[in-house]
Design a protein around this motif. Sequence first.
Motif, PDB file in Angstrom:
ATOM      1  N   SER A  78     -42.107 -21.443 -78.250  1.00 60.38           N
ATOM      2  CA  SER A  78     -41.138 -22.289 -77.559  1.00 60.38           C
ATOM      3  C   SER A  78     -41.563 -22.653 -76.138  1.00 60.38           C
ATOM      4  N   ASP A  79     -42.445 -21.862 -75.538  1.00 63.27           N
ATOM      5  CA  ASP A  79     -42.874 -22.153 -74.169  1.00 63.27           C
ATOM      6  C   ASP A  79     -44.225 -22.869 -74.105  1.00 63.27           C
ATOM      7  N   ARG A  80     -44.780 -23.238 -75.253  1.00 60.27           N
ATOM      8  CA  ARG A  80     -46.079 -23.911 -75.295  1.00 60.27           C
ATOM      9  C   ARG A  80     -45.920 -25.399 -75.041  1.00 60.27           C
ATOM     10  N   THR A  81     -46.916 -25.971 -74.389  1.00 61.43           N
ATOM     11  CA  THR A  81     -46.918 -27.404 -74.113  1.00 61.43           C
ATOM     12  C   THR A  81     -48.224 -28.002 -74.618  1.00 61.43           C
ATOM     13  N   PRO A  82     -48.147 -29.026 -75.465  1.00 62.94           N
ATOM     14  CA  PRO A  82     -49.373 -29.692 -75.903  1.00 62.94           C
ATOM     15  C   PRO A  82     -50.172 -30.208 -74.705  1.00 62.94           C
ATOM     16  N   ARG A  83     -51.494 -30.170 -74.843  1.00 60.50           N
ATOM     17  CA  ARG A  83     -52.378 -30.607 -73.766  1.00 60.50           C
ATOM     18  C   ARG A  83     -53.536 -31.396 -74.355  1.00 60.50           C
ATOM     19  N   GLU A  84     -54.149 -32.189 -73.516  1.00 60.99           N
ATOM     20  CA  GLU A  84     -55.337 -32.923 -73.928  1.00 60.99           C
ATOM     21  C   GLU A  84     -56.548 -32.009 -73.799  1.00 60.99           C
ATOM     22  N   ILE A  85     -57.463 -32.153 -74.733  1.00 57.78           N
ATOM     23  CA  ILE A  85     -58.711 -31.394 -74.658  1.00 57.78           C
ATOM     24  C   ILE A  85     -59.844 -32.379 -74.406  1.00 57.78           C
ATOM     25  N   THR A  86     -60.768 -32.010 -73.564  1.00 55.87           N
ATOM     26  CA  THR A  86     -61.853 -32.910 -73.188  1.00 55.87           C
ATOM     27  C   THR A  86     -63.102 -32.643 -74.028  1.00 55.87           C
ATOM     28  N   THR A  87     -63.945 -33.642 -74.104  1.00 58.43           N
ATOM     29  CA  THR A  87     -65.219 -33.495 -74.791  1.00 58.43           C
ATOM     30  C   THR A  87     -66.046 -32.407 -74.118  1.00 58.43           C
ATOM     31  N   GLU A  88     -65.970 -32.327 -72.802  1.00 55.97           N
ATOM     32  CA  GLU A  88     -66.723 -31.289 -72.083  1.00 55.97           C
ATOM     33  C   GLU A  88     -66.267 -29.894 -72.512  1.00 55.97           C
ATOM     34  N   GLU A  89     -64.958 -29.706 -72.653  1.00 53.32           N
ATOM     35  CA  GLU A  89     -64.454 -28.411 -73.110  1.00 53.32           C
ATOM     36  C   GLU A  89     -64.993 -28.094 -74.504  1.00 53.32           C
ATOM     37  N   LEU A  90     -64.978 -29.094 -75.372  1.00 52.67           N
ATOM     38  CA  LEU A  90     -65.436 -28.881 -76.737  1.00 52.67           C
ATOM     39  C   LEU A  90     -66.928 -28.569 -76.784  1.00 52.67           C
ATOM     40  N   ARG A  91     -67.696 -29.223 -75.937  1.00 51.88           N
ATOM     41  CA  ARG A  91     -69.145 -28.961 -75.885  1.00 51.88           C
ATOM     42  C   ARG A  91     -69.445 -27.533 -75.453  1.00 51.88           C
ATOM     43  N   SER A  92     -68.527 -26.914 -74.731  1.00 49.04           N
ATOM     44  CA  SER A  92     -68.741 -25.542 -74.253  1.00 49.04           C
ATOM     45  C   SER A  92     -68.388 -24.505 -75.316  1.00 49.04           C
ATOM     46  N   CYS A  93     -67.901 -24.959 -76.463  1.00 55.28           N
ATOM     47  CA  CYS A  93     -67.452 -24.045 -77.517  1.00 55.28           C
ATOM     48  C   CYS A  93     -68.576 -23.707 -78.491  1.00 55.28           C
ATOM     49  N   ASP A  94     -68.397 -22.572 -79.132  1.00 54.16           N
ATOM     50  CA  ASP A  94     -69.278 -22.172 -80.218  1.00 54.16           C
ATOM     51  C   ASP A  94     -68.747 -22.704 -81.550  1.00 54.16           C
ATOM     52  N   TYR A  95     -67.418 -22.716 -81.679  1.00 58.26           N
ATOM     53  CA  TYR A  95     -66.754 -23.199 -82.887  1.00 58.26           C
ATOM     54  C   TYR A  95     -65.620 -24.129 -82.490  1.00 58.26           C
ATOM     55  N   VAL A  96     -65.445 -25.209 -83.264  1.00 65.83           N
ATOM     56  CA  VAL A  96     -64.298 -26.103 -83.107  1.00 65.83           C
ATOM     57  C   VAL A  96     -63.715 -26.319 -84.493  1.00 65.83           C
ATOM     58  N   ALA A  97     -62.435 -25.990 -84.650  1.00 63.03           N
ATOM     59  CA  ALA A  97     -61.733 -26.243 -85.899  1.00 63.03           C
ATOM     60  C   ALA A  97     -60.791 -27.419 -85.678  1.00 63.03           C
ATOM     61  N   THR A  98     -61.026 -28.490 -86.431  1.00 68.26           N
ATOM     62  CA  THR A  98     -60.104 -29.621 -86.404  1.00 68.26           C
ATOM     63  C   THR A  98     -59.178 -29.473 -87.601  1.00 68.26           C
ATOM     64  N   MET A  99     -58.018 -30.103 -87.500  1.00 67.72           N
ATOM     65  CA  MET A  99     -56.970 -29.858 -88.476  1.00 67.72           C
ATOM     66  C   MET A  99     -56.884 -30.903 -89.579  1.00 67.72           C
ATOM     67  N   GLY A 100     -57.793 -31.855 -89.585  1.00 69.04           N
ATOM     68  CA  GLY A 100     -57.783 -32.867 -90.625  1.00 69.04           C
ATOM     69  C   GLY A 100     -57.198 -34.179 -90.170  1.00 69.04           C
ATOM     70  N   CYS A 101     -56.869 -34.272 -88.900  1.00 68.16           N
ATOM     71  CA  CYS A 101     -56.216 -35.467 -88.391  1.00 68.16           C
ATOM     72  C   CYS A 101     -56.889 -35.988 -87.139  1.00 68.16           C
ATOM     73  N   SER A 102     -57.887 -35.279 -86.699  1.00 72.37           N
ATOM     74  CA  SER A 102     -58.394 -35.514 -85.356  1.00 72.37           C
ATOM     75  C   SER A 102     -59.122 -36.832 -85.219  1.00 72.37           C
ATOM     76  N   THR A 103     -58.964 -37.419 -84.067  1.00 73.91           N
ATOM     77  CA  THR A 103     -59.755 -38.588 -83.711  1.00 73.91           C
ATOM     78  C   THR A 103     -61.013 -38.143 -82.982  1.00 73.91           C
TER      79      THR A 103
END
Length: 152
Positions: A78-103
């Motif tokens: 209930s206290d969570r707020t959706p946020r934008e994620i940047t390409t730079e953040e994603l590039r810093s990851c080891d794993y990225v799971a998309t949910m089947g809807c991602s642009t």
Amino acid sequence: MSTEPDSDETDSTDPTRIAFVCVQNAGRSQMSVAFAERERDRRGLGDRIELLTGGTLPADRVHEGVIEAMAEVGIDLSDRTPREITTEELRSCDYVATMGCSTLDVGAVGDGVDVRDWALDDPDGKDPERVREIRDEIEARVSDLFDEVVAE
């Protein structure tokens, strides 16, 4: 272990970074990161796993049906707020799971990131039983991902 630091000064002691991404960051990715937080705590991996979540076009709030379904398993969103994620953040990851809807432009993320499309139904507007089914599938996928990450 590499002796040459990269721009983030990473080495083998850096945590594994996992991101959960969808368009609105208001349903599937929020459930995913919440289960991942719980899994990380259960396994005592707080210093080894870093979690991110975000959307490509974030909503104003988490879907009510998702909040209700997660409350049933003892997780408060209930206290969570959706946020934008940047390409730079994603590039810093080891794993990225998309949910089947991602642009998400997977090519822009880079070759060093293990990107997985979980192809899950959007829970928004679904009846409570269907939201529970999606929730339970996400919980299983997160657990499986942690099994894989820990085994490496």
